[in-house]
Scaffold this active site. Structure first.
Site, PDB file in Angstrom:
ATOM      1  N   TYR A 242       0.665  -1.089   0.123  1.00  0.00           N
ATOM      2  CA  TYR A 242      -0.344  -0.372  -0.541  1.00  0.00           C
ATOM      3  C   TYR A 242       0.993   1.523   0.268  1.00  0.00           C
ATOM      4  CZ  TYR A 242       1.111  -0.122   5.423  1.00  0.00           C
ATOM      5  OH  TYR A 242       1.352  -0.443   6.281  1.00  0.00           O
ATOM      6  N   HIS A 290       6.533  -0.857   1.539  1.00  0.00           N
ATOM      7  CA  HIS A 290       5.630  -0.087  -0.068  1.00  0.00           C
ATOM      8  C   HIS A 290       6.901   0.026  -0.998  1.00  0.00           C
ATOM      9  CE1 HIS A 290       3.791   1.828   3.699  1.00  0.00           C
ATOM     10  NE2 HIS A 290       4.682   1.900   3.986  1.00  0.00           N
TER      11      HIS A 290
END
Ligand code: C5P
Length: 314
Positions: A242, A290
Protein backbone atom coordinates in the site's frame (compact mmCIF):
# COMPACT_ATOMS: atom_id res chain seq x y z
CA UNK A 1 -46.36 50.83 -20.94
CA UNK A 2 -43.80 49.33 -23.40
CA UNK A 3 -42.60 51.94 -25.99
CA UNK A 4 -42.89 50.82 -29.63
CA UNK A 5 -39.56 50.80 -31.51
CA UNK A 6 -39.10 51.82 -35.17
CA UNK A 7 -36.96 49.74 -37.63
CA UNK A 8 -33.94 52.07 -37.26
CA UNK A 9 -34.10 51.87 -33.48
CA UNK A 10 -34.25 48.06 -33.62
CA UNK A 11 -31.23 48.05 -35.93
CA UNK A 12 -29.22 50.34 -33.60
CA UNK A 13 -30.23 48.19 -30.63
CA UNK A 14 -29.00 45.00 -32.38
CA UNK A 15 -25.75 46.67 -33.41
CA UNK A 16 -25.12 47.74 -29.78
CA UNK A 17 -25.72 44.19 -28.48
CA UNK A 18 -23.32 42.76 -31.09
CA UNK A 19 -20.65 45.35 -30.24
CA UNK A 20 -20.90 44.58 -26.50
CA UNK A 21 -20.59 40.85 -27.26
CA UNK A 22 -17.52 41.33 -29.46
CA UNK A 23 -15.82 43.67 -26.96
CA UNK A 24 -16.41 41.44 -23.94
CA UNK A 25 -15.15 38.39 -25.90
CA UNK A 26 -12.08 40.40 -26.87
CA UNK A 27 -11.30 41.43 -23.27
CA UNK A 28 -11.83 37.78 -22.08
CA UNK A 29 -9.36 36.59 -24.75
CA UNK A 30 -6.94 39.35 -23.73
CA UNK A 31 -7.11 38.34 -20.07
CA UNK A 32 -6.42 34.71 -21.00
CA UNK A 33 -3.50 35.83 -23.09
CA UNK A 34 -2.18 37.93 -20.22
CA UNK A 35 -2.38 35.05 -17.75
CA UNK A 36 -0.56 32.66 -20.07
CA UNK A 37 -1.77 29.76 -22.16
CA UNK A 38 -2.05 27.23 -19.34
CA UNK A 39 -4.10 29.44 -17.09
CA UNK A 40 -7.74 29.31 -18.11
CA UNK A 41 -9.02 30.64 -14.83
CA UNK A 42 -9.15 27.51 -12.62
CA UNK A 43 -6.81 29.12 -10.12
CA UNK A 44 -4.76 32.28 -9.74
CA UNK A 45 -1.33 30.57 -9.72
CA UNK A 46 1.06 30.95 -12.62
CA UNK A 47 0.22 27.33 -13.46
CA UNK A 48 -2.61 25.28 -11.93
CA UNK A 49 -2.19 21.56 -11.23
CA UNK A 50 -5.35 20.55 -13.05
CA UNK A 51 -4.43 22.50 -16.14
CA UNK A 52 -1.64 20.20 -17.23
CA UNK A 53 -1.98 17.09 -19.38
CA UNK A 54 -5.42 15.49 -19.62
CA UNK A 55 -4.21 12.26 -17.92
CA UNK A 56 -3.02 14.13 -14.85
CA UNK A 57 -6.16 16.25 -14.70
CA UNK A 58 -8.17 13.03 -14.97
CA UNK A 59 -6.10 11.41 -12.20
CA UNK A 60 -6.93 14.31 -9.89
CA UNK A 61 -10.53 14.85 -10.95
CA UNK A 62 -11.57 11.18 -10.93
CA UNK A 63 -10.36 10.69 -7.38
CA UNK A 64 -12.76 9.65 -4.63
CA UNK A 65 -13.33 12.31 -2.02
CA UNK A 66 -10.06 12.39 -0.03
CA UNK A 67 -11.58 12.75 3.44
CA UNK A 68 -14.34 10.90 5.22
CA UNK A 69 -17.35 13.02 6.14
CA UNK A 70 -20.73 12.44 7.72
CA UNK A 71 -22.43 12.38 4.32
CA UNK A 72 -20.02 9.98 2.67
CA UNK A 73 -20.80 6.27 2.51
CA UNK A 74 -17.85 3.92 1.99
CA UNK A 75 -18.36 1.03 -0.39
CA UNK A 76 -17.83 -2.54 0.73
CA UNK A 77 -15.30 -3.02 -2.09
CA UNK A 78 -13.14 -0.23 -0.71
CA UNK A 79 -13.47 -1.68 2.79
CA UNK A 80 -12.39 -5.12 1.57
CA UNK A 81 -9.24 -3.65 0.00
CA UNK A 82 -8.52 -1.58 3.11
CA UNK A 83 -9.04 -4.41 5.60
CA UNK A 84 -6.19 -6.41 4.02
CA UNK A 85 -3.64 -3.69 4.78
CA UNK A 86 -3.38 -4.79 8.39
CA UNK A 87 -5.50 -7.94 8.53
CA UNK A 88 -8.58 -6.27 9.92
CA UNK A 89 -10.88 -9.00 11.27
CA UNK A 90 -13.98 -6.95 11.94
CA UNK A 91 -16.68 -6.59 9.30
CA UNK A 92 -18.05 -3.75 7.20
CA UNK A 93 -20.89 -3.03 9.66
CA UNK A 94 -18.41 -2.60 12.45
CA UNK A 95 -16.45 -0.15 10.25
CA UNK A 96 -19.58 1.86 9.39
CA UNK A 97 -20.72 2.07 13.02
CA UNK A 98 -17.29 3.36 14.05
CA UNK A 99 -17.27 5.96 11.27
CA UNK A 100 -20.74 7.16 12.36
CA UNK A 101 -19.42 7.63 15.89
CA UNK A 102 -16.52 9.73 14.58
CA UNK A 103 -18.80 12.35 13.12
CA UNK A 104 -20.71 12.80 16.34
CA UNK A 105 -17.49 14.32 17.69
CA UNK A 106 -15.36 15.59 14.81
CA UNK A 107 -16.27 18.13 12.10
CA UNK A 108 -18.89 16.44 9.88
CA UNK A 109 -17.53 18.19 6.77
CA UNK A 110 -13.74 18.46 6.35
CA UNK A 111 -12.28 21.94 6.35
CA UNK A 112 -10.85 22.23 2.82
CA UNK A 113 -10.76 25.49 0.88
CA UNK A 114 -11.94 24.75 -2.66
CA UNK A 115 -10.44 25.95 -5.94
CA UNK A 116 -11.29 29.40 -7.23
CA UNK A 117 -10.10 31.53 -10.17
CA UNK A 118 -8.99 34.24 -7.74
CA UNK A 119 -7.07 31.97 -5.35
CA UNK A 120 -3.68 30.28 -5.57
CA UNK A 121 -3.44 27.57 -2.92
CA UNK A 122 0.17 26.45 -2.49
CA UNK A 123 1.14 23.25 -0.65
CA UNK A 124 4.48 22.20 0.85
CA UNK A 125 4.52 18.45 1.49
CA UNK A 126 7.33 17.77 3.95
CA UNK A 127 8.58 14.17 4.17
CA UNK A 128 11.03 13.10 6.85
CA UNK A 129 14.11 12.32 4.75
CA UNK A 130 17.61 12.93 6.10
CA UNK A 131 18.21 14.98 2.93
CA UNK A 132 16.60 17.94 4.69
CA UNK A 133 19.61 18.27 6.99
CA UNK A 134 21.62 21.34 5.98
CA UNK A 135 19.15 22.19 3.19
CA UNK A 136 18.17 25.67 4.50
CA UNK A 137 14.69 25.12 3.06
CA UNK A 138 13.00 26.52 6.20
CA UNK A 139 11.89 29.94 4.86
CA UNK A 140 10.87 28.43 1.50
CA UNK A 141 8.71 25.76 3.19
CA UNK A 142 7.13 28.35 5.48
CA UNK A 143 6.18 30.54 2.50
CA UNK A 144 3.45 28.06 1.42
CA UNK A 145 -0.21 28.42 2.40
CA UNK A 146 -0.58 24.79 3.44
CA UNK A 147 2.36 23.02 5.08
CA UNK A 148 1.81 19.31 5.66
CA UNK A 149 4.20 17.36 7.88
CA UNK A 150 3.93 13.76 8.94
CA UNK A 151 4.53 11.18 11.66
CA UNK A 152 7.45 12.14 13.92
CA UNK A 153 8.45 15.05 11.69
CA UNK A 154 9.32 17.94 14.00
CA UNK A 155 10.40 21.55 13.63
CA UNK A 156 11.89 22.51 17.01
CA UNK A 157 15.66 22.68 16.63
CA UNK A 158 15.44 22.17 12.85
CA UNK A 159 13.78 25.46 11.82
CA UNK A 160 16.49 26.56 9.37
CA UNK A 161 16.08 23.38 7.34
CA UNK A 162 12.39 22.52 7.73
CA UNK A 163 10.68 25.77 8.82
CA UNK A 164 8.41 26.15 11.81
CA UNK A 165 4.88 26.40 10.42
CA UNK A 166 2.58 23.39 10.19
CA UNK A 167 -1.01 23.70 9.03
CA UNK A 168 -1.64 19.93 8.76
CA UNK A 169 0.04 17.00 10.49
CA UNK A 170 -0.54 13.48 9.20
CA UNK A 171 -0.38 10.62 11.70
CA UNK A 172 -1.67 7.23 12.78
CA UNK A 173 -1.62 5.90 16.35
CA UNK A 174 1.88 4.40 16.15
CA UNK A 175 3.34 7.69 14.86
CA UNK A 176 1.20 10.14 16.85
CA UNK A 177 2.47 13.32 18.46
CA UNK A 178 0.59 16.13 20.22
CA UNK A 179 -0.26 19.19 18.13
CA UNK A 180 -0.89 22.85 18.88
CA UNK A 181 -4.34 24.38 18.74
CA UNK A 182 -4.08 25.63 15.15
CA UNK A 183 -2.78 22.53 13.35
CA UNK A 184 -5.12 20.07 11.63
CA UNK A 185 -4.69 16.49 12.79
CA UNK A 186 -5.00 14.35 9.65
CA UNK A 187 -5.54 10.72 10.59
CA UNK A 188 -4.43 8.09 8.08
CA UNK A 189 -6.39 5.06 9.34
CA UNK A 190 -5.07 1.60 8.46
CA UNK A 191 -7.48 -0.43 10.63
CA UNK A 192 -10.66 0.06 12.69
CA UNK A 193 -8.55 0.29 15.85
CA UNK A 194 -7.01 3.49 14.42
CA UNK A 195 -10.48 5.05 14.24
CA UNK A 196 -11.22 3.87 17.78
CA UNK A 197 -7.90 5.31 18.92
CA UNK A 198 -8.95 8.70 17.57
CA UNK A 199 -12.25 8.54 19.45
CA UNK A 200 -10.44 7.55 22.64
CA UNK A 201 -7.83 10.31 22.26
CA UNK A 202 -10.59 12.89 22.41
CA UNK A 203 -12.77 11.22 25.03
CA UNK A 204 -13.13 13.76 27.86
CA UNK A 205 -13.16 10.87 30.37
CA UNK A 206 -9.79 9.65 29.09
CA UNK A 207 -8.18 13.07 29.16
CA UNK A 208 -7.46 14.03 32.70
CA UNK A 209 -6.17 17.54 33.35
CA UNK A 210 -2.55 16.42 33.54
CA UNK A 211 -2.64 14.53 30.23
CA UNK A 212 -1.40 16.53 27.23
CA UNK A 213 -4.09 17.34 24.68
CA UNK A 214 -3.60 15.56 21.36
CA UNK A 215 -4.94 18.36 19.09
CA UNK A 216 -7.84 20.71 18.46
CA UNK A 217 -10.89 18.46 18.05
CA UNK A 218 -12.43 20.90 15.55
CA UNK A 219 -9.47 20.52 13.21
CA UNK A 220 -9.52 16.73 12.90
CA UNK A 221 -9.68 15.22 9.39
CA UNK A 222 -9.73 11.54 8.44
CA UNK A 223 -8.38 10.13 5.18
CA UNK A 224 -10.88 8.12 3.17
CA UNK A 225 -9.82 4.44 2.71
CA UNK A 226 -11.24 4.67 -0.83
CA UNK A 227 -8.68 7.39 -1.54
CA UNK A 228 -5.86 5.12 -0.32
CA UNK A 229 -7.07 2.38 -2.66
CA UNK A 230 -7.28 4.85 -5.54
CA UNK A 231 -3.71 6.04 -4.97
CA UNK A 232 -2.47 2.45 -4.74
CA UNK A 233 -4.18 1.45 -7.98
CA UNK A 234 -4.16 4.56 -10.14
CA UNK A 235 -1.09 6.48 -9.01
CA UNK A 236 1.17 3.51 -8.24
CA UNK A 237 -0.19 0.77 -10.49
CA UNK A 238 -0.69 -1.49 -7.42
CA UNK A 239 3.06 -1.58 -6.66
CA UNK A 240 3.93 -2.25 -3.01
CA UNK A 241 1.51 -3.46 -0.33
CA UNK A 242 0.00 0.00 0.00
CA UNK A 243 1.27 3.56 -0.54
CA UNK A 244 3.61 5.14 2.00
CA UNK A 245 2.40 7.94 4.25
CA UNK A 246 4.51 10.39 2.26
CA UNK A 247 3.19 9.31 -1.12
CA UNK A 248 -0.41 9.36 0.11
CA UNK A 249 0.21 12.86 1.45
CA UNK A 250 1.57 14.01 -1.89
CA UNK A 251 -1.52 12.63 -3.67
CA UNK A 252 -3.73 14.22 -0.99
CA UNK A 253 -2.10 17.62 -1.54
CA UNK A 254 -3.26 17.58 -5.17
CA UNK A 255 -6.82 17.59 -3.79
CA UNK A 256 -6.15 20.58 -1.56
CA UNK A 257 -3.82 22.81 -3.58
CA UNK A 258 -3.26 24.33 -7.00
CA UNK A 259 0.52 24.20 -6.73
CA UNK A 260 2.49 21.49 -4.91
CA UNK A 261 6.14 21.40 -3.81
CA UNK A 262 7.65 18.41 -2.03
CA UNK A 263 10.56 18.41 0.40
CA UNK A 264 12.20 15.65 2.42
CA UNK A 265 11.65 12.72 0.06
CA UNK A 266 14.49 10.35 -0.84
CA UNK A 267 16.32 7.40 0.73
CA UNK A 268 19.93 7.57 1.93
CA UNK A 269 22.68 6.11 -0.25
CA UNK A 270 22.01 2.60 1.12
CA UNK A 271 18.34 2.81 0.14
CA UNK A 272 17.00 3.35 3.68
CA UNK A 273 14.32 5.85 4.60
CA UNK A 274 16.42 7.74 7.16
CA UNK A 275 15.12 10.76 9.10
CA UNK A 276 16.49 14.30 9.44
CA UNK A 277 15.83 14.26 13.20
CA UNK A 278 17.61 11.03 14.21
CA UNK A 279 20.51 8.74 13.43
CA UNK A 280 19.40 5.61 11.61
CA UNK A 281 19.76 2.53 13.78
CA UNK A 282 18.29 -0.17 11.54
CA UNK A 283 20.61 -0.31 8.53
CA UNK A 284 18.31 -2.87 6.87
CA UNK A 285 15.25 -0.62 7.10
CA UNK A 286 14.89 0.00 3.34
CA UNK A 287 11.42 1.41 2.63
CA UNK A 288 9.31 -1.01 4.68
CA UNK A 289 6.27 -2.57 2.96
CA UNK A 290 6.20 0.26 0.41
CA UNK A 291 7.45 0.32 -3.16
CA UNK A 292 9.83 3.13 -2.21
CA UNK A 293 11.86 3.06 -5.43
CA UNK A 294 8.76 3.10 -7.59
CA UNK A 295 7.19 5.89 -5.54
CA UNK A 296 10.37 7.90 -5.97
CA UNK A 297 10.36 7.33 -9.74
CA UNK A 298 6.76 8.55 -9.95
CA UNK A 299 7.66 11.65 -7.93
CA UNK A 300 10.64 12.41 -10.18
CA UNK A 301 8.51 11.88 -13.28
CA UNK A 302 5.95 14.38 -11.99
CA UNK A 303 8.81 16.81 -11.43
CA UNK A 304 10.26 16.25 -14.91
CA UNK A 305 6.85 16.93 -16.39
CA UNK A 306 6.70 20.12 -14.29
CA UNK A 307 3.54 19.10 -12.49
CA UNK A 308 5.06 19.43 -9.02
CA UNK A 309 8.24 20.93 -7.60
CA UNK A 310 10.68 18.53 -5.92
CA UNK A 311 13.35 19.92 -3.61
CA UNK A 312 15.94 17.19 -3.20
CA UNK A 313 17.90 18.64 -0.31
CA UNK A 314 21.48 17.69 0.41
O1 C5P B 1 9.64 7.57 7.89
P1 C5P B 1 8.31 8.24 7.83
O2 C5P B 1 7.24 7.31 7.39
O3 C5P B 1 7.95 8.97 9.06
O4 C5P B 1 8.48 9.34 6.68
C1 C5P B 1 7.37 9.97 6.11
C2 C5P B 1 7.41 9.80 4.61
O5 C5P B 1 8.52 10.52 4.05
C3 C5P B 1 7.59 8.36 4.13
O6 C5P B 1 6.36 7.71 4.10
C4 C5P B 1 8.23 8.53 2.78
O7 C5P B 1 7.24 8.73 1.79
C5 C5P B 1 9.05 9.81 2.93
N1 C5P B 1 10.47 9.55 3.20
C6 C5P B 1 11.35 9.50 2.13
N2 C5P B 1 12.70 9.33 2.36
C7 C5P B 1 13.17 9.20 3.60
C8 C5P B 1 12.29 9.23 4.70
C9 C5P B 1 10.94 9.40 4.46
O8 C5P B 1 10.96 9.62 0.97
N3 C5P B 1 14.50 9.08 3.78
Amino acid sequence: MVPRLGNTQVLIYLLCITAIGVLSRYSWDMSLHYLGPENSGLCACHKCLTESDPWFRELINSSPTPFLSRNYTSSEDDFIWWKHIQNERRNFDSYKTTVDRLFQIFPPIPDVVGPSPDRCRTCAVVGNSGNLKGSHYGPLIDSHDIIIRMNHGRTKGYEADVGNKTTHHVMYPESAINLDNTTHLVLFPFKIDDLLWLLKSFDPGENSANKARRANKDLVMILNPAFMKYVHEMWLGKKGNYPSTGFLTLALSTQMCDEVNVFGFGADRDGNWNHYFEILKNKQLRTGPHAGMHEHEVILKLKEQQKIGVFKGW
